[in-house]
Design a protein around this motif. Structure first.
Motif, PDB file in Angstrom:
ATOM      1  N   TRP A 166     -46.496  42.517 -59.930  1.00 19.38           N
ATOM      2  CA  TRP A 166     -46.379  42.878 -61.338  1.00 19.38           C
ATOM      3  C   TRP A 166     -45.294  43.931 -61.522  1.00 19.38           C
ATOM      4  N   ASN A 167     -44.337  43.641 -62.427  1.00 13.86           N
ATOM      5  CA  ASN A 167     -43.264  44.574 -62.759  1.00 13.86           C
ATOM      6  C   ASN A 167     -43.535  45.131 -64.153  1.00 13.86           C
ATOM      7  N   ALA A 168     -44.076  46.347 -64.169  1.00 13.96           N
ATOM      8  CA  ALA A 168     -44.486  46.949 -65.437  1.00 13.96           C
ATOM      9  C   ALA A 168     -43.295  47.233 -66.342  1.00 13.96           C
ATOM     10  N   GLU A 169     -42.163  47.568 -65.751  1.00 12.26           N
ATOM     11  CA  GLU A 169     -40.968  47.894 -66.540  1.00 12.26           C
ATOM     12  C   GLU A 169     -40.488  46.688 -67.355  1.00 12.26           C
ATOM     13  N   LYS A 170     -40.489  45.520 -66.744  1.00 15.70           N
ATOM     14  CA  LYS A 170     -40.034  44.306 -67.427  1.00 15.70           C
ATOM     15  C   LYS A 170     -41.189  43.479 -67.990  1.00 15.70           C
ATOM     16  N   ASN A 171     -42.409  43.946 -67.704  1.00 19.33           N
ATOM     17  CA  ASN A 171     -43.602  43.255 -68.193  1.00 19.33           C
ATOM     18  C   ASN A 171     -43.618  41.792 -67.746  1.00 19.33           C
ATOM     19  N   GLN A 172     -43.345  41.600 -66.433  1.00 18.30           N
ATOM     20  CA  GLN A 172     -43.273  40.258 -65.858  1.00 18.30           C
ATOM     21  C   GLN A 172     -43.909  40.233 -64.476  1.00 18.30           C
ATOM     22  N   TRP A 173     -44.289  39.026 -64.064  1.00 18.88           N
ATOM     23  CA  TRP A 173     -44.733  38.803 -62.689  1.00 18.88           C
ATOM     24  C   TRP A 173     -43.543  38.284 -61.880  1.00 18.88           C
ATOM     25  N   GLU A 187     -43.947  35.096 -67.099  1.00 17.41           N
ATOM     26  CA  GLU A 187     -44.759  35.880 -68.023  1.00 17.41           C
ATOM     27  C   GLU A 187     -46.240  35.752 -67.672  1.00 17.41           C
ATOM     28  N   ASN A 188     -46.589  34.601 -67.102  1.00 18.28           N
ATOM     29  CA  ASN A 188     -47.985  34.277 -66.801  1.00 18.28           C
ATOM     30  C   ASN A 188     -48.263  34.443 -65.315  1.00 18.28           C
ATOM     31  N   GLU A 189     -49.349  35.145 -64.993  1.00 19.21           N
ATOM     32  CA  GLU A 189     -49.704  35.402 -63.595  1.00 19.21           C
ATOM     33  C   GLU A 189     -50.030  34.114 -62.841  1.00 19.21           C
ATOM     34  N   GLU A 190     -50.746  33.201 -63.498  1.00 16.33           N
ATOM     35  CA  GLU A 190     -51.135  31.947 -62.854  1.00 16.33           C
ATOM     36  C   GLU A 190     -49.911  31.116 -62.463  1.00 16.33           C
ATOM     37  N   GLU A 191     -48.905  31.086 -63.338  1.00 19.48           N
ATOM     38  CA  GLU A 191     -47.674  30.350 -63.043  1.00 19.48           C
ATOM     39  C   GLU A 191     -46.927  30.982 -61.880  1.00 19.48           C
ATOM     40  N   ALA A 192     -46.930  32.304 -61.824  1.00 21.40           N
ATOM     41  CA  ALA A 192     -46.270  33.008 -60.732  1.00 21.40           C
ATOM     42  C   ALA A 192     -46.953  32.712 -59.401  1.00 21.40           C
ATOM     43  N   CYS A 193     -48.285  32.702 -59.404  1.00 18.78           N
ATOM     44  CA  CYS A 193     -49.040  32.396 -58.178  1.00 18.78           C
ATOM     45  C   CYS A 193     -48.789  30.961 -57.729  1.00 18.78           C
ATOM     46  N   SER A 194     -48.727  30.059 -58.683  1.00 18.52           N
ATOM     47  CA  SER A 194     -48.473  28.655 -58.368  1.00 18.52           C
ATOM     48  C   SER A 194     -47.106  28.486 -57.716  1.00 18.52           C
ATOM     49  N   LYS A 202     -44.006  25.744 -47.744  1.00 17.74           N
ATOM     50  CA  LYS A 202     -42.877  25.168 -47.010  1.00 17.74           C
ATOM     51  C   LYS A 202     -42.533  25.973 -45.763  1.00 17.74           C
ATOM     52  N   TYR A 203     -43.127  27.153 -45.627  1.00 18.97           N
ATOM     53  CA  TYR A 203     -42.770  28.048 -44.524  1.00 18.97           C
ATOM     54  C   TYR A 203     -44.005  28.492 -43.740  1.00 18.97           C
ATOM     55  N   LYS A 204     -44.821  27.544 -43.326  1.00 20.04           N
ATOM     56  CA  LYS A 204     -46.001  27.882 -42.527  1.00 20.04           C
ATOM     57  C   LYS A 204     -45.584  28.454 -41.177  1.00 20.04           C
ATOM     58  N   PRO A 205     -46.346  29.438 -40.624  1.00 19.78           N
ATOM     59  CA  PRO A 205     -47.510  30.101 -41.216  1.00 19.78           C
ATOM     60  C   PRO A 205     -47.086  31.128 -42.255  1.00 19.78           C
ATOM     61  N   SER A 206     -47.857  31.233 -43.313  1.00 21.16           N
ATOM     62  CA  SER A 206     -47.496  32.151 -44.393  1.00 21.16           C
ATOM     63  C   SER A 206     -48.735  32.548 -45.189  1.00 21.16           C
ATOM     64  N   ARG A 207     -48.556  33.615 -45.958  1.00 19.53           N
ATOM     65  CA  ARG A 207     -49.615  34.072 -46.854  1.00 19.53           C
ATOM     66  C   ARG A 207     -49.004  34.411 -48.204  1.00 19.53           C
ATOM     67  N   VAL A 208     -49.821  34.300 -49.244  1.00 18.84           N
ATOM     68  CA  VAL A 208     -49.406  34.712 -50.578  1.00 18.84           C
ATOM     69  C   VAL A 208     -50.246  35.913 -50.971  1.00 18.84           C
ATOM     70  N   ILE A 209     -49.569  37.006 -51.313  1.00 19.76           N
ATOM     71  CA  ILE A 209     -50.245  38.258 -51.647  1.00 19.76           C
ATOM     72  C   ILE A 209     -49.984  38.602 -53.112  1.00 19.76           C
ATOM     73  N   ASN A 210     -51.038  38.967 -53.817  1.00 13.21           N
ATOM     74  CA  ASN A 210     -50.921  39.436 -55.192  1.00 13.21           C
ATOM     75  C   ASN A 210     -50.884  40.966 -55.156  1.00 13.21           C
ATOM     76  N   VAL A 211     -49.814  41.538 -55.748  1.00 14.20           N
ATOM     77  CA  VAL A 211     -49.651  42.996 -55.742  1.00 14.20           C
ATOM     78  C   VAL A 211     -49.665  43.529 -57.168  1.00 14.20           C
TER      79      VAL A 211
END
Length: 227
Positions: A166-173, A187-194, A202-211
Motif C-alpha cells: 500500500w502506497n499511502a502517498e499515491k493512495n494505490q496498491w 486502485e483495488n487491493e484484490e486486483e493488485a493481489c491477483s 511464473k517464477y516458482k518457488p515464490s510467495r506473495v506478501i501483502n504489506v
C-alpha cells in the motif's frame, strides 16, 4: 499383435503398476527430504480431489496419474542436498528396476507381465522425470531443476518474494517483484493481489506478501516441488 485379450494387461499397467512406480518415486523424494531435515513433508499420489489421507500421505481421485512431494525448512539446504532430493525419485525407481532384475537373475521370482511392466514403465518414468523441461503449470521436471542446480542457478530452489504494498502517498496498491522493482499500480487491493499471484506463479518457488502499515502477511505460496 495387440488384441482384445491384451486389454487386461493395460489395466494392470495403468491402474496398479504405474501407481506403485509413482509411490516408489515419491518415496525417493521423501527419503532425501527427511534426510536433509525437511519439515512438514507431504506426499500426494495422483491428481484431482483428495479421497484419502493418512499422516503424510494423500491419495487423490485419479490415483494412477501424477504425484508430488512437498516439504519445508530444510536443515541442510545446499545445492548438493537439493540435487539429491530432486534426483531421489528417479534413483529409487532405478533401484527398484535393479532389484527386480537381480531377483529374476537369481531365479527368486519368475519373469512375468508384472515384472516386465514394472521394469518398462519405471524406465519410462525415469526418462520423463530427468528430461530437463518446463511444464505448462509453471513447474519444472526434476531433471530441469537438477540441471539448473548443477549450473549454479540459485533461483532453481531459492524462493522469490513478490509484494502487494500500500502506497499511502499515491493512495494505490503497488505490485513489486522479487527485486523490489515496481510492476504495476492498482486502485483495488484484490486486483493488485491477483496480478501479483499471476506474476509469482511464473517464477516458482515464490510467495506473495501483502504489506500494509509495516506489517507483512503471506497471501499465496507457489512452492517448487519434486514431481
Amino acid at each position: 499383435m495387440f488384441g482384445i485379450s491384451d486389454l487386461p494387461k493395460f489395466f494392470l499397467a495403468f491402474f496398479l503398476v504405474m501407481p506403485l512406480i509413482s509411490i516408489l518415486h515419491e518415496g525417493g523424494h521423501v527419503f532425501f527430504a527427511w534426510l536433509m531435515g525437511g519439515k512438514n513433508i507431504k506426499v500426494s499420489v495422483g491428481t484431482g480431489k483428495p479421497i484419502f489421507k493418512w499422516k503424510m500421505i494423500e491419495v487423490r481421485k485419479y490415483y494412477f496419474w501424477y504425484g508430488m512431494c512437498t516439504f519445508e525448512n530444510l536443515k541442510i539446504n545446499q545445492r548438493w542436498s537439493n540435487i539429491l532430493i530432486f534426483g531421489g525419485g528417479s534413483l529409487f525407481n532405478f533401484l527398484g528396476v535393479l532389484a527386480v532384475m537381480i531377483l529374476v537373475e537369481e531365479q527368486l521370482i519368475e519373469t512375468n507381465m508384472f515384472t516386465y511392466q514394472f521394469t518398462y514403465f519405471s524406465l519410462y518414468y525415469i526418462f520423463f522425470a530427468l528430461f530437463p523441461m518446463p511444464y505448462p503449470d509453471g513447474n519444472y521436471s526434476d531433471g530441469k531443476i537438477i540441471l539448473d542446480l548443477m549450473q549454479n542457478k540459485k533461483f532453481a530452489v531459492t524462493e522469490r518474494i513478490f509484494r502487494v504494498q500500500w502506497n499511502a502517498e499515491k493512495n494505490q496498491w503497488h505490485v513489486l517483484n522479487h527485486d523490489q522493482e515496481f510492476v504495476e499500480a492498482f486502485e483495488n487491493e484484490e486486483e493488485a493481489c491477483s496480478k501479483a499471484k499471476e506474476v509469482a506463479e511464473k517464477y516458482k518457488p515464490s510467495r506473495v506478501i501483502n504489506v500494509k502499515d509495516g506489517e507483512e502477511k503471506e497471501i499465496h505460496n507457489f512452492p517448487r516441488v519434486p514431481l
